[in-house]
Design a protein around this motif. Structure first.
Motif, short mmCIF file in Angstrom:
data_model
loop_
_atom_site.label_atom_id
_atom_site.label_comp_id
_atom_site.label_asym_id
_atom_site.label_seq_id
_atom_site.Cartn_x
_atom_site.Cartn_y
_atom_site.Cartn_z
N LYS A 1 14.51 -124.07 -64.31
CA LYS A 1 15.90 -123.58 -64.17
C LYS A 1 16.33 -122.94 -65.58
O LYS A 1 17.70 -122.89 -65.79
N ASN B 1 19.07 -125.01 -69.49
CA ASN B 1 19.06 -124.46 -67.72
C ASN B 1 20.08 -123.75 -67.64
O ASN B 1 21.14 -123.64 -68.38
N TRP B 2 20.42 -122.83 -66.55
CA TRP B 2 21.46 -121.94 -66.42
C TRP B 2 22.75 -122.80 -66.20
O TRP B 2 22.72 -124.00 -65.55
N LYS B 3 23.86 -122.22 -66.48
CA LYS B 3 25.18 -122.84 -66.30
C LYS B 3 25.81 -122.60 -64.93
O LYS B 3 25.20 -121.78 -64.38
N ASN B 4 26.51 -123.54 -64.29
CA ASN B 4 26.91 -123.21 -62.98
C ASN B 4 27.82 -121.93 -62.85
O ASN B 4 27.49 -121.17 -62.00
N GLU B 5 28.42 -121.75 -63.86
CA GLU B 5 29.20 -120.20 -63.91
C GLU B 5 28.27 -119.11 -63.82
O GLU B 5 28.62 -117.85 -63.40
N ILE C 1 25.16 -119.25 -62.52
CA ILE C 1 24.23 -119.27 -61.14
C ILE C 1 25.04 -118.82 -60.26
O ILE C 1 24.61 -118.18 -59.40
N ASP C 2 26.49 -118.91 -60.27
CA ASP C 2 27.46 -118.40 -59.29
C ASP C 2 27.06 -116.68 -58.99
O ASP C 2 27.01 -116.26 -57.91
#
Length: 188
Positions: A18, A149-153, A155-156
């Motif tokens: 990720k 890892n990719w941040k949640n924002e 990934i959106d």
């Protein structure tokens, strides 16, 4: 049948799955998911063959880690007798804003160790490369940032951006480099 080698740069293993540096693996995994094929572990990489519009596409995820990707690229180019004009390397790019793509037919590595390795092993910087922007606005060290890892924002919107990348890849195969650059570079 004309052959193409589409290489996504990344690091093998769950630890890296990720991370931003695995953008190349991620986009190839998305293509595999959309077209219902899988990768097999072979010499120096994970590979899959896919027939597309009377062309044979080889999708490659090198198992040599990013910094030695050129070993895998060189091996599969020679093994499958794929012309230089029919290879496309997909990588992350710390200089481009997040989500932007840039397609080029030659250029510098921009400090990307995977691209440096490819250039060293195939002996030229004249190959097609598709870069995906992951620009660091936080002034972090590059080596630690790309391995986060990719941040949640992120990934959106990441997966919708990857769909654009997939269109670029298939346009490269069907329309060639120049036409694809004309179609997509102005819009990214």
């Amino acid at each position: 049948m004309e052959k193409f080698l589409i290489i996504g740069l990344g690091n093998p293993g769950y630890l890296y799955k990720k991370t931003r540096h695995n953008l190349g693996f991620l986009i190839l995994d998305q293509i595999a998911k959309k077209h219902f094929f899988s990768f097999s572990k072979k010499k120096l990489g994970f590979i899959s063959e896919f027939n597309f519009e009377k062309k044979l596409l080889f999708f490659l995820k090198p198992s040599t880690y990013v910094n030695h990707s050129g070993l895998s690229v060189k091996y599969w180019m020679k093994k499958e007798k794929i012309l230089l004009r029919n290879i496309l390397i997909i990588s992350d790019d710390i200089s481009l804003n997040f989500g932007n793509f840039r397609l080029r037919g030659k250029g510098r590595s921009g400090g990307h160790n995977g691209l440096k390795s490819v250039e060293k092993e195939i002996g030229t910087s004249h190959y097609a490369r598709l870069r995906f922007g992951i620009k660091n606005h936080l002034e972090k060290r590059i080596d630690s940032y790309v391995l986060e890892n990719w941040k949640n924002e992120e990934i959106d919107c990441l997966y919708s951006k990857l769909d654009v990348g997939i269109k670029i890849i298939f346009s490269f195969v069907t329309n060639g480099l120049q036409k694809t650059m004309n179609l997509f570079n102005a819009n990214s």
